[in-house]
Design an enzyme around this catalytic site. Sequence first.
Site, PDB file in Angstrom:
ATOM      1  N   VAL A  61      -7.529  -2.396  -4.588  1.00 48.68           N
ATOM      2  CA  VAL A  61      -7.148  -1.009  -4.844  1.00 48.68           C
ATOM      3  C   VAL A  61      -6.433  -0.349  -3.668  1.00 48.68           C
ATOM      4  O   VAL A  61      -5.958   0.772  -3.797  1.00 48.68           O
ATOM      5  CB  VAL A  61      -8.375  -0.158  -5.240  1.00 48.68           C
ATOM      6  CG1 VAL A  61      -8.962  -0.631  -6.555  1.00 48.68           C
ATOM      7  CG2 VAL A  61      -9.427  -0.159  -4.130  1.00 48.68           C
ATOM      8  N   TYR A  62      -6.355  -1.017  -2.534  1.00 48.58           N
ATOM      9  CA  TYR A  62      -5.647  -0.429  -1.396  1.00 48.58           C
ATOM     10  C   TYR A  62      -4.158  -0.386  -1.710  1.00 48.58           C
ATOM     11  O   TYR A  62      -3.494  -1.430  -1.810  1.00 48.58           O
ATOM     12  CB  TYR A  62      -5.873  -1.233  -0.115  1.00 48.58           C
ATOM     13  CG  TYR A  62      -7.280  -1.169   0.446  1.00 48.58           C
ATOM     14  CD1 TYR A  62      -8.264  -0.362  -0.111  1.00 48.58           C
ATOM     15  CD2 TYR A  62      -7.623  -1.925   1.566  1.00 48.58           C
ATOM     16  CE1 TYR A  62      -9.541  -0.308   0.410  1.00 48.58           C
ATOM     17  CE2 TYR A  62      -8.907  -1.879   2.115  1.00 48.58           C
ATOM     18  CZ  TYR A  62      -9.863  -1.074   1.526  1.00 48.58           C
ATOM     19  OH  TYR A  62     -11.136  -1.031   2.042  1.00 48.58           O
ATOM     20  N   SER A  63      -3.649   0.816  -1.867  1.00 50.82           N
ATOM     21  CA  SER A  63      -2.245   1.030  -2.229  1.00 50.82           C
ATOM     22  C   SER A  63      -1.863   0.200  -3.451  1.00 50.82           C
ATOM     23  O   SER A  63      -0.766  -0.363  -3.533  1.00 50.82           O
ATOM     24  CB  SER A  63      -1.323   0.722  -1.043  1.00 50.82           C
ATOM     25  OG  SER A  63      -1.500   1.669  -0.015  1.00 50.82           O
ATOM     26  N   LEU A  64      -2.796   0.116  -4.418  1.00 53.09           N
ATOM     27  CA  LEU A  64      -2.551  -0.571  -5.695  1.00 53.09           C
ATOM     28  C   LEU A  64      -2.082  -2.011  -5.494  1.00 53.09           C
ATOM     29  O   LEU A  64      -1.176  -2.501  -6.194  1.00 53.09           O
ATOM     30  CB  LEU A  64      -1.531   0.211  -6.528  1.00 53.09           C
ATOM     31  CG  LEU A  64      -1.904   1.662  -6.859  1.00 53.09           C
ATOM     32  CD1 LEU A  64      -0.792   2.350  -7.628  1.00 53.09           C
ATOM     33  CD2 LEU A  64      -3.204   1.702  -7.661  1.00 53.09           C
ATOM     34  N   GLY A  65      -2.693  -2.691  -4.535  1.00 53.61           N
ATOM     35  CA  GLY A  65      -2.369  -4.095  -4.292  1.00 53.61           C
ATOM     36  C   GLY A  65      -1.325  -4.318  -3.227  1.00 53.61           C
ATOM     37  O   GLY A  65      -1.146  -5.448  -2.745  1.00 53.61           O
TER      38      GLY A  65
END
Length: 341
Positions: A61-65
Amino acid sequence: MEYRQLGGSGFKVPVLSLGTGTFGGGGDFFKAWGSTDAEGARRLIDICLDAGLNMFDSADVYSLGLAEEILGKAIAGRRDKVIISTKATFRSGEGPNDVGSSRFHLTDAVDKALKRLGTDYIDLFQLHGFDAMTPVEEVLQTFDDLIRAGKIRYIGVSNFSGWHLAKSLAASDRYGLPRYVAHQAYYSLVGRDYEWELMPLGLDQKVGAVVWSPLGWGRLTGRLRRGVPLPAVSRLHQTAADGPPVSDELLYRVVDAIDAIAGETGKSVPQIALNWLLQRPTVSSVIIGARDEAQLRENLGSIGWSLTPAQIARLDEASTVTLPYPYWHQRGFTERNPPPV
């Protein structure tokens, strides 16, 4: 760089690891953390490896991958020199099964993480949160299959309650399934809740702490002090409501104590806060973050020296809060229920 065993496993990790929440800057939340690109990430990783820090933590989920993608590009050509840890469980898509720790979602999440990271194995894979809708036996059996397939090597959890972790470990022992060896947990001088139940559990069951947000969600950077307004440039403007709550009085009391010790040691506020954590029971590794090289080098300065027992006692006193029940009651029976050491 000191290396410690990760919980009850035979695997050693550096006492400092680098978080990749600042990589990518996708979305307003993570943009407030940082927006390091692949070139900048490679430079930070160069500095880390020169210092002996070779463990890098991420999540789907960090910056949507995007953080995993950037990490993968930054370590290209030197995968054998680094330890990768990443996480999944939180919602990663719009579908009904794009969330949680089901066999469906974990298998899919691992395969997608491997692709983004550009690798065929993950050293430490952690559940980002507890999924009460999926039986722990299903989760552990899925991990067993993924380990046997060579896709992951060690497993851990993050943000679990004590009973979540204890129930899972009991199932591992009952059915001969892999055990969690790491708990990625919030722990700092302004947030010592980890000590109440999770630390004794970690000691008893040999689960190592991998500490996230060791500077109290950016509050122990040395820029926040009594009577001083929040700096104009601070991620707290955008993210304070999403992080661990800290009362102003506790924060200022802790910073006052750190400032006094900084005068004695010549070390900075973050270096003292990180060094205190490195001397706590169960701590295997502390995840540091860095928006730039200067922050990274300062945080790396937290190792190679130690606070004195007297200085640790002063920090302990300044950061102590009233415990909730039943923990305050248990402290009255230390003869047979001693605190963690």
